[in-house]
Design an enzyme around this catalytic site. Structure first.
Site, PDB file in Angstrom:
ATOM      1  N   ARG A 119       0.797  -1.225   0.000  1.00  0.00           N
ATOM      2  CA  ARG A 119       0.000   0.000   0.000  1.00  0.00           C
ATOM      3  C   ARG A 119       0.829   1.275   0.000  1.00  0.00           C
ATOM      4  O   ARG A 119       0.502   2.236  -0.692  1.00  0.00           O
ATOM      5  CB  ARG A 119      -0.885   0.008   1.242  1.00  0.00           C
ATOM      6  CG  ARG A 119      -1.916  -1.046   1.151  1.00  0.00           C
ATOM      7  CD  ARG A 119      -2.683  -1.170   2.423  1.00  0.00           C
ATOM      8  NE  ARG A 119      -3.734  -2.145   2.184  1.00  0.00           N
ATOM      9  CZ  ARG A 119      -4.609  -2.519   3.075  1.00  0.00           C
ATOM     10  NH1 ARG A 119      -4.568  -2.013   4.284  1.00  0.00           N
ATOM     11  NH2 ARG A 119      -5.528  -3.388   2.775  1.00  0.00           N
ATOM     12  N   HIS A 161      -5.926   5.407   6.497  1.00  0.00           N
ATOM     13  CA  HIS A 161      -6.737   4.189   6.542  1.00  0.00           C
ATOM     14  C   HIS A 161      -6.523   3.346   7.804  1.00  0.00           C
ATOM     15  O   HIS A 161      -7.463   2.784   8.362  1.00  0.00           O
ATOM     16  CB  HIS A 161      -6.377   3.349   5.317  1.00  0.00           C
ATOM     17  CG  HIS A 161      -7.050   2.028   5.260  1.00  0.00           C
ATOM     18  ND1 HIS A 161      -8.407   1.905   5.112  1.00  0.00           N
ATOM     19  CD2 HIS A 161      -6.567   0.762   5.336  1.00  0.00           C
ATOM     20  CE1 HIS A 161      -8.730   0.620   5.097  1.00  0.00           C
ATOM     21  NE2 HIS A 161      -7.633  -0.093   5.244  1.00  0.00           N
TER      22      HIS A 161
HETATM   23  C1  FAD Z   1     -12.883   0.806   5.200  1.00  0.00           C
HETATM   24  C2  FAD Z   1     -11.954  -0.195   5.815  1.00  0.00           C
HETATM   25  C3  FAD Z   1     -11.817  -1.455   5.266  1.00  0.00           C
HETATM   26  C4  FAD Z   1     -10.952  -2.386   5.832  1.00  0.00           C
HETATM   27  N1  FAD Z   1     -10.839  -3.615   5.259  1.00  0.00           N
HETATM   28  C5  FAD Z   1     -10.004  -4.518   5.830  1.00  0.00           C
HETATM   29  C6  FAD Z   1      -9.874  -5.817   5.268  1.00  0.00           C
HETATM   30  O1  FAD Z   1     -10.485  -6.157   4.267  1.00  0.00           O
HETATM   31  N2  FAD Z   1      -9.039  -6.687   5.898  1.00  0.00           N
HETATM   32  C7  FAD Z   1      -8.320  -6.362   7.010  1.00  0.00           C
HETATM   33  O2  FAD Z   1      -7.602  -7.195   7.534  1.00  0.00           O
HETATM   34  N3  FAD Z   1      -8.468  -5.147   7.564  1.00  0.00           N
HETATM   35  C8  FAD Z   1      -9.276  -4.221   7.007  1.00  0.00           C
HETATM   36  N4  FAD Z   1      -9.389  -2.982   7.574  1.00  0.00           N
HETATM   37  C9  FAD Z   1      -8.788  -2.727   8.893  1.00  0.00           C
HETATM   38  C10 FAD Z   1      -9.671  -3.356   9.965  1.00  0.00           C
HETATM   39  O3  FAD Z   1     -11.014  -3.157   9.650  1.00  0.00           O
HETATM   40  C11 FAD Z   1      -9.422  -2.783  11.351  1.00  0.00           C
HETATM   41  O4  FAD Z   1      -8.063  -2.689  11.613  1.00  0.00           O
HETATM   42  C12 FAD Z   1     -10.044  -3.689  12.399  1.00  0.00           C
HETATM   43  O5  FAD Z   1     -11.381  -3.947  12.089  1.00  0.00           O
HETATM   44  C13 FAD Z   1      -9.930  -3.075  13.779  1.00  0.00           C
HETATM   45  O6  FAD Z   1     -10.602  -3.913  14.685  1.00  0.00           O
HETATM   46  P1  FAD Z   1     -10.545  -3.639  16.237  1.00  0.00           P
HETATM   47  O7  FAD Z   1     -11.352  -4.694  16.873  1.00  0.00           O
HETATM   48  O8  FAD Z   1      -9.140  -3.480  16.657  1.00  0.00           O
HETATM   49  O9  FAD Z   1     -11.238  -2.205  16.416  1.00  0.00           O
HETATM   50  P2  FAD Z   1     -12.643  -1.615  15.914  1.00  0.00           P
HETATM   51  O10 FAD Z   1     -13.379  -2.517  15.021  1.00  0.00           O
HETATM   52  O11 FAD Z   1     -12.324  -0.248  15.424  1.00  0.00           O
HETATM   53  O12 FAD Z   1     -13.488  -1.503  17.237  1.00  0.00           O
HETATM   54  C14 FAD Z   1     -13.222  -0.535  18.200  1.00  0.00           C
HETATM   55  C15 FAD Z   1     -14.225  -0.692  19.312  1.00  0.00           C
HETATM   56  O13 FAD Z   1     -13.819   0.121  20.397  1.00  0.00           O
HETATM   57  C16 FAD Z   1     -14.898   0.893  20.857  1.00  0.00           C
HETATM   58  N5  FAD Z   1     -14.343   2.116  21.422  1.00  0.00           N
HETATM   59  C17 FAD Z   1     -13.415   2.957  20.896  1.00  0.00           C
HETATM   60  N6  FAD Z   1     -13.135   3.938  21.772  1.00  0.00           N
HETATM   61  C18 FAD Z   1     -13.891   3.716  22.862  1.00  0.00           C
HETATM   62  C19 FAD Z   1     -14.054   4.380  24.093  1.00  0.00           C
HETATM   63  N7  FAD Z   1     -13.364   5.469  24.415  1.00  0.00           N
HETATM   64  N8  FAD Z   1     -14.954   3.878  24.979  1.00  0.00           N
HETATM   65  C20 FAD Z   1     -15.691   2.760  24.693  1.00  0.00           C
HETATM   66  N9  FAD Z   1     -15.549   2.084  23.549  1.00  0.00           N
HETATM   67  C21 FAD Z   1     -14.663   2.557  22.643  1.00  0.00           C
HETATM   68  C22 FAD Z   1     -15.766   1.109  19.637  1.00  0.00           C
HETATM   69  O14 FAD Z   1     -17.076   1.402  20.053  1.00  0.00           O
HETATM   70  C23 FAD Z   1     -15.634  -0.243  18.964  1.00  0.00           C
HETATM   71  O15 FAD Z   1     -16.550  -1.127  19.554  1.00  0.00           O
HETATM   72  C24 FAD Z   1     -10.223  -2.039   6.979  1.00  0.00           C
HETATM   73  C25 FAD Z   1     -10.343  -0.771   7.533  1.00  0.00           C
HETATM   74  C26 FAD Z   1     -11.169   0.162   6.934  1.00  0.00           C
HETATM   75  C27 FAD Z   1     -11.208   1.541   7.499  1.00  0.00           C
END
Ligand code: FAD
Length: 636
Positions: free
Chosen positions: A330, A401
């Site tokens: 990327r 991103h």
């Molecule tokens: C458009 C897009 C497409 C993508 N496609 C891919 C893909 O195809 N393959 C891949 O591997 N990755 C992809 N990614 C990256 C991937 O989606 C993310 O890195 C991943 O989903 C993050 O997951 P997570 O569980 O760490 O956090 P998140 O899914 O961001 O969840 C964060 C959680 O924390 C909570 N939260 C945050 N702050 C607080 C707070 N202060 N108090 C209480 N709750 C809070 C939110 O409510 C949420 O529930 C993509 C990203 C984007 C933006």
């Protein structure tokens, strides 16, 4: 404080197995006595909550959204990597490990990445067992496609909705335990602070986003799975609710912050179209499997793309990078696109776009096949731009991103605060200076389903934790501070600029001065500009409403105040790193071909920053990275 990554000894291939055999366990009867807080219900948080509840811990899970299913993970489109080698195209755990280390430009820990590659195969089995509808081949085998930076097909997908389907899987497992009372779920809660007792993480302070009530929650350990901080740049592909606040507050309480300047810019996003846009939309990287990226050879050529013959198109990624072509990593693709546009070769009304063309793939495979793979992405593109990608090539431009930086964690995923763990995008751990496509979902689920169950037990079994309730003075103090902070923000009633306006300006500064290409003098300027903007915020912002009901201006202002502070650390980190690597491109350090020029002798380390107090420079700690199994090589 000396950083200890706690990497187990022994050969790379057996470290995790040995760790699991030797880690202390908590007996089933004792697990019931432990309370664990999980903040976040994306893939990392939901999978951790479900697994820990299944093991018998009392879990309290929090999220900002009204439903856990609306965590940002739901937006993930393209897929999830796993070294299953279903294609027999030469894949293996070793190759996935090697690609991830190399893709990250050799700025990640070998041991963590090897564990991730090993666990990737378990994730797919687990998700299939949960009923996640991965795409299948005609014969029933799970299908795969390729993502950038690799030469094999190892990406499992569910159309362009992989994140959604994986999240529904994790969510349904989590809700099973909510129904049984093993998980207490707190939606519409925002964590405002971390509570520390006797040097250990023992709880959090939250705000009920509907009633405004400030609440205290105690536990024996706290897990932050709060996602990435791309919205520092205001315009990004992240969900609007993604933010830095939870990990920033933990940082201010003593958790070191790892590599904050490693911010990934994704090459294939729908270009910015106007001043009042609130977010950008990703067109999944998977499209680069079949799509070809090009600009007209003649910058003055303003014909419609369909009228430009093959011989007059510059498929510049294929030309410059013949081995990977359109599937270069990327950061490499993003910079090449930017260069084309800076040289005046860009297309579209602003000149800040290039074509992503699936014409040849439609001709080769037929519209039906392409529609099956990417139909929903095409629909999304058409809804936003009014143009059908079946008829006209898409226009794309890079956008913020993903954030590789995050809280520094050791092999146990524990931060520098005992009892505080960080999972998923919230930690810095596995992607070095650049994440490969489809590896974030893999990491979030590996952390939640397979790593934290062991490492949390190791921590809880080894500690003697006193009983701490919400009545403890540390909770009262943190609560009071949170209330005072909100009062201060709500006193901003006479200003003339909205929180959104300030956020847009902050994002613009970060994008222009500390974005895709960085330069020392401009970054120093950015520090001043951010400082001035922050001062202006406290004098001229308006935050309407009160704190006793839903107040989105207040929510945004709370996050923006943290972004102002955090922005300074991102710039400081970018300034201090005397090399270019992965997403971090300082124009002073580049090869003649404009590729990032690493300095492996002086800069092969993780930058871990320690908070030193308000308005004070942070202290830098360096965790040296040793490469015993992969050979450092130039990525081009
Ligand atoms: C458009 C897009 C497409 C993508 N496609 C891919 C893909 O195809 N393959 C891949 O591997 N990755 C992809 N990614 C990256 C991937 O989606 C993310 O890195 C991943 O989903 C993050 O997951 P997570 O569980 O760490 O956090 P998140 O899914 O961001 O969840 C964060 C959680 O924390 C909570 N939260 C945050 N702050 C607080 C707070 N202060 N108090 C209480 N709750 C809070 C939110 O409510 C949420 O529930 C993509 C990203 C984007 C933006």
């Amino acid at each position: 404080m000396k950083l200890d990554s706690k990497i187990p000894s022994g050969p790379l291939e057996t470290k995790w197995e040995r760790y699991r055999s030797e880690v202390k366990l908590v007996s089933p009867a004792n697990k019931r006595k432990f309370k664990v807080i999980v903040v976040g219900t994306g893939l990392a948080g939901a999978s951790a909550s479900a697994t820990l509840a299944q093991l018998g811990y009392q879990v309290k899970t929090f999220c900002i959204q009204d439903s856990p299913r609306r965590a940002h993970s739901i937006a993930a489109q393209g897929g999830i990597n796993a070294a299953k080698n279903y294609q027999c195209d030469g894949d293996s755990v070793w190759r996935l490990f090697h690609d991830t280390i190399k893709g990250g430009d050799f700025r990640a820990r070998e041991a963590n990445v090897y564990r991730l590659a090993e666990l990737s195969v378990n994730i797919i089995d687990q998700c299939v067992a949960q009923g996640v509808p991965f795409a299948r081949e005609y014969g029933g085998l799970l299908a795969n496609r390729s993502f950038g930076g690799v030469l094999v097909s190892r990406t499992f997908y569910a159309k362009g909705q992989t994140g959604q389907q994986l999240l529904l899987g994790a969510y349904s497992q989590m809700m099973r335990w909510v129904a049984q009372g093993q998980i207490q779920l707190f939606p519409k809660r925002e964590m405002l602070d971390l509570v520390i007792v006797d040097g250990k993480a023992r709880g959090i302070i939250t705000r009920n986003l509907v009633t405004g009530e400030i609440e205290s929650h105690s536990a024996h350990a706290v897990i932050l799975a709060t996602g990435g901080y791309g919205n520092l740049y205001c315009l990004s592909t992240n969900g609007r609710n993604s933010n830095v606040s939870a990990i920033w507050k933990a940082h201010k309480k003593g958790a070191f912050f790892g590599n904050p300047c490693f911010v990934q810019i994704h090459p294939t996003c729908i270009p910015v179209s106007g001043e009042y846009q609130s977010k950008l939309t990703l067109m999944s990287e998977s499209l680069r499997n079949d799509g070809r990226v090009w600009v007209p050879k003649d910058p003055k050529d303003k014909r419609s793309p369909s009228e430009i013959p093959e011989s007059e198109r510059d498929y510049f990624l294929e030309r410059i990078y013949p081995t990977y072509g359109n599937l270069v990593p990327r950061d490499v693709a993003s910079r090449a696109i930017k260069r084309m546009c800076d040289e005046g070769k860009g297309v579209g009304p602003t000149g800040y776009a290039v074509y992503l063309d699936l014409r040849d793939a439609v001709k080769r495979d037929g519209r039906d096949v392409i529609e099956k793979k990417y139909g929903n992405l095409f629909e999304m593109y058409e809804k936003i731009t009014g143009q059908s990608p079946y008829e006209m090539p898409m226009m794309i431009y890079p956008a913020v991103h993903y954030t590789m930086g995050g809280l520094w964690v050791d092999y146990n995923l524990m931060t520098t605060i005992p009892g505080l763990f960080a999972l998923g995008e919230a930690n810095f751990s596995d992607h070095g200076a650049n994440r490969l496509g489809a590896s974030a979902l893999m990491q979030g689920l590996a952390d939640g389903y397979f790593v934290i169950p062991y490492t949390l037990a190791g921590y809880l079994a080894g500690e003697s934790l006193s009983d701490v309730t919400e009545e403890h003075p540390a909770f009262k103090e943190a609560r009071l501070q949170a209330e005072e902070h909100i009062k201060k923000i709500l006193s901003l009633k006479k200003g003339h600029k909205t929180v959104d306006q300030f956020h847009r300006e902050l994002g613009r500064i970060m994008w222009d001065y500390c974005g895709m290409e960085r330069e020392d003098e401009r970054m120093k300027k950015a520090k001043e500009l951010v400082h001035e903007l922050r001062e202006e915020f406290w004098e001229n912002a308006i935050v309407p409403g009160d704190s006793n009901s839903i107040n989105q201006s207040l929510e945004k202002a709370i996050r923006l105040v943290d972004y102002f502070e955090f922005a300074q650390l991102v710039i400081e980190d970018a300034l201090h790193r005397r090399e270019s690597c992965g997403c971090h491109f300082n124009i002073r350090y580049q090869t003649e071909e404009h590729e990032a020029k690493r300095d492996d002798i002086n800069c092969a380390y993780v930058a871990a920053w320690e908070y030193s107090g308000p308005e004070k420079s942070e202290t830098l700690h360096k965790e040296p990275l040793k490469f015993e199994y992969v050979k450092l090589a130039e990525r081009s």
